[in-house]
Design a protein around this motif. Structure first.
Motif, short mmCIF file in Angstrom:
data_model
loop_
_atom_site.label_atom_id
_atom_site.label_comp_id
_atom_site.label_asym_id
_atom_site.label_seq_id
_atom_site.Cartn_x
_atom_site.Cartn_y
_atom_site.Cartn_z
N ASP A 23 0.84 -1.21 0.00
CA ASP A 23 0.00 0.00 0.00
C ASP A 23 0.87 1.25 0.00
O ASP A 23 0.59 2.22 -0.71
N ARG A 24 1.92 1.22 0.78
CA ARG A 24 2.83 2.37 0.86
C ARG A 24 3.56 2.56 -0.48
O ARG A 24 3.69 3.68 -0.96
N ILE A 25 4.04 1.49 -1.08
CA ILE A 25 4.74 1.58 -2.35
C ILE A 25 3.82 2.14 -3.42
O ILE A 25 4.21 3.02 -4.20
N VAL A 26 2.58 1.66 -3.48
CA VAL A 26 1.61 2.16 -4.46
C VAL A 26 1.39 3.66 -4.27
O VAL A 26 1.37 4.43 -5.23
N ALA A 27 1.26 4.10 -3.02
CA ALA A 27 1.07 5.53 -2.75
C ALA A 27 2.31 6.33 -3.15
O ALA A 27 2.18 7.41 -3.74
N TRP A 28 3.50 5.82 -2.82
CA TRP A 28 4.73 6.52 -3.20
C TRP A 28 4.81 6.69 -4.71
O TRP A 28 5.13 7.77 -5.21
N LEU A 29 4.55 5.63 -5.44
CA LEU A 29 4.67 5.70 -6.90
C LEU A 29 3.58 6.56 -7.51
O LEU A 29 3.80 7.23 -8.51
N ALA A 30 2.39 6.57 -6.92
CA ALA A 30 1.31 7.44 -7.41
C ALA A 30 1.68 8.91 -7.29
O ALA A 30 1.22 9.74 -8.08
#
Length: 156
Positions: free
Chosen positions: A23-30
């Motif tokens: 979830d954190r990685i997805v948010a970072w990349l977004a």
């Protein structure tokens, strides 16, 4: 946990994918300029098929990530390097990429590339520099957010 490196402040680098906070990685990349068009299934697929390392605080908090697209033998493309905003300015990005490069070199990978618009100084500390023979490189880039030359910070 497969710990690749540890700092005196308790931060560790690990290549254990089960520790990744997706979830954190997805948010970072977004929130990034280079991957903000990727959806979650695409990010999950990229992680599944790459060598990924994360940085973790003593509390277990996932504070940074870097991904290498590699055959683990001859070549690695370093990408998706992100340090959580609250942890920036502590040398974590340089340490993470250096650890990633060192581990891949230990496995026999001799050649690395990456692309950045604005973090040249971080990667130069690890040994990256401009392409030596630009004329041998070619590309196909179908991304909608493909950078233009004027998007790249001018360096002297």
């Amino acid at each position: 946990m497969a710990i690749l490196a540890e700092r005196d402040d308790g931060l560790v680098v690990s290549d254990d994918k089960s520790l990744l906070d997706l979830d954190r990685i997805v948010a970072w990349l977004a929130a990034s300029y280079w991957a903000n068009e990727r959806d979650r299934p695409t990010i999950e697929r990229s992680i599944e098929h790459s060598y990924v390392v994360g940085v973790y605080a003593p509390t277990g908090e996932h504070v940074a990530v870097a991904r290498a697209t590699t055959d683990l033998a001859s070549f690695a493309w370093i990408g998706d390097v992100v340090v959580h905003d609250d942890w920036r300015g502590n040398g974590i990005g340089t340490w993470l990429v250096q650890t990633l490069v060192d581990e891949l070199r230990r496995r026999g990978v001799p050649r690395f590339v990456l692309g950045t618009r604005d973090a040249h100084g971080v990667y130069e500390k690890v040994g990256f520099g401009p392409l030596r023979v630009v004329d041998v490189w070619m590309e196909i880039d179908d991304r909608k957010n493909r950078p233009n030359p004027e998007d790249v910070a001018l360096r002297s």
